[in-house]
Design a protein around this motif. Structure first.
Motif, PDB file in Angstrom:
ATOM      1  N   VAL A 525       0.852  -1.132   0.030  1.00 23.13           N
ATOM      2  CA  VAL A 525      -0.012  -0.261  -0.083  1.00 23.13           C
ATOM      3  C   VAL A 525       1.017   1.216  -0.067  1.00 23.13           C
ATOM      4  N   THR A 526       0.713   2.080  -0.784  1.00 23.47           N
ATOM      5  CA  THR A 526       1.399   3.321  -0.858  1.00 23.47           C
ATOM      6  C   THR A 526       0.491   4.524  -0.712  1.00 23.47           C
ATOM      7  N   VAL A 527       0.856   5.354   0.537  1.00 26.39           N
ATOM      8  CA  VAL A 527      -0.060   6.426   0.580  1.00 26.39           C
ATOM      9  C   VAL A 527       0.789   7.775   0.591  1.00 26.39           C
ATOM     10  N   ARG A 528      -0.143   8.831  -0.030  1.00 26.04           N
ATOM     11  CA  ARG A 528       0.710  10.083  -0.062  1.00 26.04           C
ATOM     12  C   ARG A 528      -0.248  11.423   0.591  1.00 26.04           C
ATOM     13  N   ASN A 529       0.641  12.110   1.225  1.00 26.12           N
ATOM     14  CA  ASN A 529      -0.104  13.331   1.749  1.00 26.12           C
ATOM     15  C   ASN A 529       0.041  14.355   0.775  1.00 26.12           C
ATOM     16  N   THR A 530      -0.943  14.721   0.346  1.00 24.50           N
ATOM     17  CA  THR A 530      -1.166  15.624  -0.983  1.00 24.50           C
ATOM     18  C   THR A 530      -0.383  17.031  -0.613  1.00 24.50           C
ATOM     19  N   GLY A 531      -0.430  17.253   0.652  1.00 23.95           N
ATOM     20  CA  GLY A 531      -0.107  18.639   1.233  1.00 23.95           C
ATOM     21  C   GLY A 531      -0.950  19.590   1.258  1.00 23.95           C
ATOM     22  N   LYS A 532      -2.181  19.346   1.355  1.00 21.84           N
ATOM     23  CA  LYS A 532      -3.271  20.435   1.690  1.00 21.84           C
ATOM     24  C   LYS A 532      -3.583  21.005   3.069  1.00 21.84           C
ATOM     25  N   GLN A 533      -2.852  20.235   4.108  1.00 26.46           N
ATOM     26  CA  GLN A 533      -3.171  20.392   5.242  1.00 26.46           C
ATOM     27  C   GLN A 533      -1.931  20.025   6.440  1.00 26.46           C
ATOM     28  N   GLY A 534      -0.683  20.287   5.963  1.00 22.74           N
ATOM     29  CA  GLY A 534       0.489  19.944   6.637  1.00 22.74           C
ATOM     30  C   GLY A 534       0.379  18.419   6.919  1.00 22.74           C
ATOM     31  N   THR A 535       1.091  18.224   8.287  1.00 25.06           N
ATOM     32  CA  THR A 535       1.355  16.772   8.778  1.00 25.06           C
ATOM     33  C   THR A 535      -0.040  16.177   9.238  1.00 25.06           C
ATOM     34  N   TYR A 536      -0.392  15.039   8.781  1.00 24.31           N
ATOM     35  CA  TYR A 536      -1.515  14.198   9.198  1.00 24.31           C
ATOM     36  C   TYR A 536      -1.085  13.294  10.409  1.00 24.31           C
ATOM     37  N   GLN A 537      -1.896  13.453  11.360  1.00 25.77           N
ATOM     38  CA  GLN A 537      -1.351  12.835  12.646  1.00 25.77           C
ATOM     39  C   GLN A 537      -2.573  11.526  12.726  1.00 25.77           C
ATOM     40  N   GLN A 538      -2.188  10.488  13.634  1.00 27.74           N
ATOM     41  CA  GLN A 538      -3.022   9.344  13.884  1.00 27.74           C
ATOM     42  C   GLN A 538      -3.657   8.847  12.734  1.00 27.74           C
ATOM     43  N   MET A 539      -2.886   8.431  11.827  1.00 30.71           N
ATOM     44  CA  MET A 539      -3.377   7.873  10.638  1.00 30.71           C
ATOM     45  C   MET A 539      -3.761   6.354  10.725  1.00 30.71           C
ATOM     46  N   ALA A 540      -4.708   5.634  10.270  1.00 29.53           N
ATOM     47  CA  ALA A 540      -4.881   4.128  10.255  1.00 29.53           C
ATOM     48  C   ALA A 540      -5.177   3.507   9.178  1.00 29.53           C
ATOM     49  N   LEU A 541      -4.456   2.721   8.749  1.00 28.02           N
ATOM     50  CA  LEU A 541      -4.246   1.766   7.572  1.00 28.02           C
ATOM     51  C   LEU A 541      -4.877   0.642   7.782  1.00 28.02           C
ATOM     52  N   THR A 542      -6.093   0.199   7.448  1.00 28.28           N
ATOM     53  CA  THR A 542      -6.733  -1.080   7.611  1.00 28.28           C
ATOM     54  C   THR A 542      -6.756  -2.198   6.331  1.00 28.28           C
ATOM     55  N   GLN A 543      -6.060  -3.082   6.400  1.00 28.84           N
ATOM     56  CA  GLN A 543      -6.155  -4.192   5.495  1.00 28.84           C
ATOM     57  C   GLN A 543      -6.865  -5.631   6.136  1.00 28.84           C
ATOM     58  N   VAL A 544      -7.975  -5.878   5.425  1.00 30.70           N
ATOM     59  CA  VAL A 544      -8.813  -7.136   5.871  1.00 30.70           C
ATOM     60  C   VAL A 544      -8.512  -7.972   4.730  1.00 30.70           C
ATOM     61  N   PHE A 545      -8.097  -9.119   4.801  1.00 26.71           N
ATOM     62  CA  PHE A 545      -7.756 -10.166   3.670  1.00 26.71           C
ATOM     63  C   PHE A 545      -8.647 -11.493   3.550  1.00 26.71           C
ATOM     64  N   PRO A 546      -8.722 -11.818   2.497  1.00 24.95           N
ATOM     65  CA  PRO A 546      -9.744 -13.023   2.238  1.00 24.95           C
ATOM     66  C   PRO A 546      -9.369 -14.213   3.191  1.00 24.95           C
ATOM     67  N   SER A 547     -10.448 -14.947   3.150  1.00 23.89           N
ATOM     68  CA  SER A 547     -10.384 -16.253   4.309  1.00 23.89           C
ATOM     69  C   SER A 547      -9.454 -17.203   3.607  1.00 23.89           C
ATOM     70  N   GLY A 548      -9.065 -17.219   2.511  1.00 25.42           N
ATOM     71  CA  GLY A 548      -8.105 -18.281   1.759  1.00 25.42           C
ATOM     72  C   GLY A 548      -6.644 -17.774   1.638  1.00 25.42           C
ATOM     73  N   TRP A 549      -6.421 -16.731   2.185  1.00 24.74           N
ATOM     74  CA  TRP A 549      -5.216 -16.124   2.367  1.00 24.74           C
ATOM     75  C   TRP A 549      -4.598 -16.022   3.827  1.00 24.74           C
ATOM     76  N   GLU A 550      -3.455 -16.352   3.873  1.00 25.52           N
ATOM     77  CA  GLU A 550      -2.831 -16.636   5.335  1.00 25.52           C
ATOM     78  C   GLU A 550      -1.651 -15.276   5.319  1.00 25.52           C
ATOM     79  N   ILE A 551      -1.795 -14.724   6.505  1.00 20.91           N
ATOM     80  CA  ILE A 551      -0.694 -13.347   6.825  1.00 20.91           C
ATOM     81  C   ILE A 551       0.370 -14.250   7.220  1.00 20.91           C
ATOM     82  N   LEU A 552       1.711 -14.033   6.663  1.00 20.45           N
ATOM     83  CA  LEU A 552       2.845 -14.447   6.992  1.00 20.45           C
ATOM     84  C   LEU A 552       3.568 -13.550   8.123  1.00 20.45           C
ATOM     85  N   ASN A 553       3.370 -13.862   9.050  1.00 16.59           N
ATOM     86  CA  ASN A 553       3.838 -12.792  10.295  1.00 16.59           C
ATOM     87  C   ASN A 553       5.425 -12.919  10.656  1.00 16.59           C
ATOM     88  N   ALA A 554       5.980 -12.034  10.156  1.00 18.36           N
ATOM     89  CA  ALA A 554       7.725 -12.312  10.371  1.00 18.36           C
ATOM     90  C   ALA A 554       8.117 -12.085  11.647  1.00 18.36           C
TER      91      ALA A 554
END
Length: 633
Positions: A525-554
């Motif tokens: 996921v690539t996220v970009r602050n477009t510069g309209k309002q300075g620094t963005y605080q307390q950002m949350a990125l949520t990714q929910v994956f399909p049941s058939g995929w497994e997360i490989l937690n390093a």
């Protein structure tokens, strides 16, 4: 193992002994499933003795799953070993805990396996409401329509002598909020402490409220640091000052209501608050919002019966103290027994506040500041002014506007405290019919709730105001759209841009619509602050994956991932989703990668990926959901 000892000598011996049955089975099932998912269920059959030759394997029918093809399969063994049989299974449009029961039999030998699996809807909750202002004698007819699966959808009819405040919607928003920092964890429970001051609770509702509060109290200790303050996230090296005041405020109120709170945690917190209060001076890094932060800290110390009068007086004399800080400081003086000082502070102060461009260090808004002023007026016993303000705050909650967890929680808290201290003069008298069943309402509470159960997809409802005063009625329905239903992702690309891409371990793009089982790949996921309002605080990125995929937690594998993500403040990795939290500077671009594996053959729903500023809903981005397939090897 046998161990022996005697006369200073020691010895041991051990022997491995296999424990097995002539016939055994082992199914391989995803950790969770969603309505509409279709998957291939592999069952490994082990024949451990030569006598096991003809084996019949059966998958039992149940209310949660449909079986495509025969529910029974037969296999033959020439010699001891193992074979795999497959069943094609589709999840019905239901939610809950499903059971897959598989049996195998060969002559007199039998084996069985029963596995429970969570069937959850990954789509976000949606709330719809309709309202009517009922004059004496007026009637209202309406219908509650389920959202998504009827058995999982809920509805509530609210009758209020105040402008309706969307209580059910706002409260469920706090309880179901997917993120869990110190502020959000506290906000989910705080209004429930005072809910009974606002409305009548059934025994079941009171029991559920108690469970929620008792669960949050020990959870907050995971945030407490050695200095006594509370970090914004568990394990954060520094304590968050507003979060510390807010969590401590909740713990004090909970203790006053008889809940068990660790005394050493309270004493450590009081020491932290006292130290910060006496060290506070205005500076460039806390000039905007710092006075309110200090005033709230002093308020909590006064509530804990440990007022810091010296620090209170210094803040009172601060030349540039803001109106919102004055309101909060006045509450501290009132609790400390200095009513005249409190009155002098708020004399002539406005009850409206300018809209904030940024939530700032206090996670605030103009409505949150109004709610704090309402709480101060309630503490000071200024009923007339409080009565004007409580209607304003309730009316703003009744609107379909978005409010943060901090604003929502404090607004409900302030309204409930006012209602608890100022009993209503107007009775709510009404006759209600829900699905043809009559309910008589005769209540002195400001608000009454009537649950609307969904046996089918739609429930007719009727309300007649039998009293002599105006009654505000609101029907609130909440549910999750079915997986695959059209959910339009919302975003504001002028404020935040986001792209989601998938690549193989070699770094080349791959097509996730159809992937071979066993494929390792990366979601970036690539996220970009477009510069309209300075620094963005307390950002949350949520990714929910399909049941058939497994997360490989390093982290669990004790290995470094083969990719690199941008800095983050916290990351929460669960069975089927990853929450990543970060701050992003003006015109900055950040990348976050998760390693995945296509583990279970079938067709599954990939929900939308979302990114948002948790305290400013103008800053958000989302990608659409879609169906993906994992092909059997």
């Amino acid at each position: 193992m046998v161990v022996a000892a005697g006369n200073g000598a020691y010895g041991s011996t051990e022997k491995t002994s296999a424990v097995r049955k002539p016939l055994m089975i082992l199914p391989t099932i995803p950790r969770a499933l969603s309505p509409g998912d279709q998957f291939m269920l592999p069952v490994t059959v082990f024949a451990m003795e030569p006598s096991v030759r003809q084996v019949s394997v059966n998958l039992q029918q149940n209310p949660f799953f449909d079986i495509s093809g025969s529910p029974a399969q037969n296999i033959t063994f020439d010699k001891p070993g193992d074979q795999v049989v497959y069943f094609n299974v589709k999840v019905k449009d239901v939610q809950g805990v499903g059971k897959l029961r598989i049996t195998a039999q060969s002559g007199s030998e039998k084996a069985a396996d029963e596995t429970e699996i969570d069937i959850r809807n990954p789509n976000p909750f949606i709330t719809r409401s309709m309202q009517m202002v009922l004059s004496p004698g007026q009637q209202w007819n309406a219908s509650a329509k389920a959202i998504g699966i009827p058995s999982a959808s809920t509805a509530s009819l609210e009758l209020s002598s105040l402008p309706p405040m969307n209580l059910q919607k706002r409260l469920q928003y706090l309880i179901r909020y997917p993120h869990g920092c110190i502020e959000q964890t506290t906000s989910g429970a705080f209004p429930q402490l005072v809910l009974k001051q606002l409305t009548d609770l059934s025994d079941a509702q009171q029991a559920e409220t108690d469970r929620n509060i008792r669960a949050v109290i020990p959870r907050l200790t995971n945030f407490q640091n050695r200095d006594g303050g509370f970090g914004y996230w568990p394990g954060a090296p520094d304590s968050d000052e507003w979060g510390s005041s807010y969590a401590g405020h909740f713990l004090l109120e909970a203790r006053l209501q008889g809940y068990l709170v660790n005394e050493s945690a309270i004493q450590s917190w009081k020491s932290f608050q006292r130290t910060k209060a006496n060290q506070w001076v205005p500076a460039t890094n806390n000039f905007y919002g710092g006075d309110l932060q200090q005033a709230y800290r002093l308020y909590t110390l006064a509530l804990a019966k440990a007022p810091e009068l010296g620090a209170m007086n210094r803040l009172r004399e601060f030349k540039y103290i803001s109106p919102e800080a004055k309101w909060r400081l006045a509450a501290a003086y009132a609790l400390a027994g200095y009513a005249n000082a409190a009155l002098d502070l708020v004399s002539g102060l406005p009850l409206e506040f300018p809209a904030r461009q940024h939530p700032g260090m206090t996670f605030g808004s103009d409505l949150r500041d109004q709610a704090m002023a309402l709480e101060t007026l309630t503490i000071m016993g200024k009923r007339d002014k409080a009565q004007q303000l409580v209607g304003t705050v309730a009316a703003r909650l009744s609107e379909d506007n978005w409010y943060s967890t901090q604003t929502t929680s404090y607004a409900l808290l302030a309204i409930a405290k006012y209602c608890g201290k100022n009993p209503g003069k107007d009775k709510i008298i009404a006759t209600v019919q829900v699905g043809g069943k009559p309910v008589q309402i005769n209540s002195m509470k400001y608000l009454t709730q009537i649950p609307v159960p969904f046996a089918q997809g739609e429930v007719p409802m009727q309300v007649i105001n039998k009293g002599n005063n105006t009654v505000y009625a609101r029907l609130i329905t909440t549910g999750q759209p079915l997986t695959g239903d059209s959910i339009r992702p919302t975003g504001n690309p002028s404020m935040l841009s986001m792209t989601v891409s998938y690549m193989g371990t070699n770094g080349k793009p791959i097509d996730i619509s159809k992937m071979a089982q066993g494929t390792d790949f990366i979601a970036k996921v690539t996220v970009r602050n477009t510069g309209k309002q300075g620094t963005y605080q307390q950002m949350a990125l949520t990714q929910v994956f399909p049941s058939g995929w497994e997360i490989l937690n390093a982290r669990l594998a004790d290995a470094e991932p083969g990719y690199k993500s941008s800095p983050m403040t916290y990351q929460d990795i669960r069975d089927d989703r990853v929450h990543t939290y970060f701050n992003i500077r003006e015109n900055e671009t950040l990348q976050y990668s998760i390693q995945l594996n296509a583990s279970y053959a079938g067709r599954y729903y990939l929900p939308a990926t979302t990114c948002e500023a948790m305290y400013d809903n103008r800053i958000q981005a989302a990608s659409g959901g879609r169906w993906v397939e994992v092909l059997n090897r």
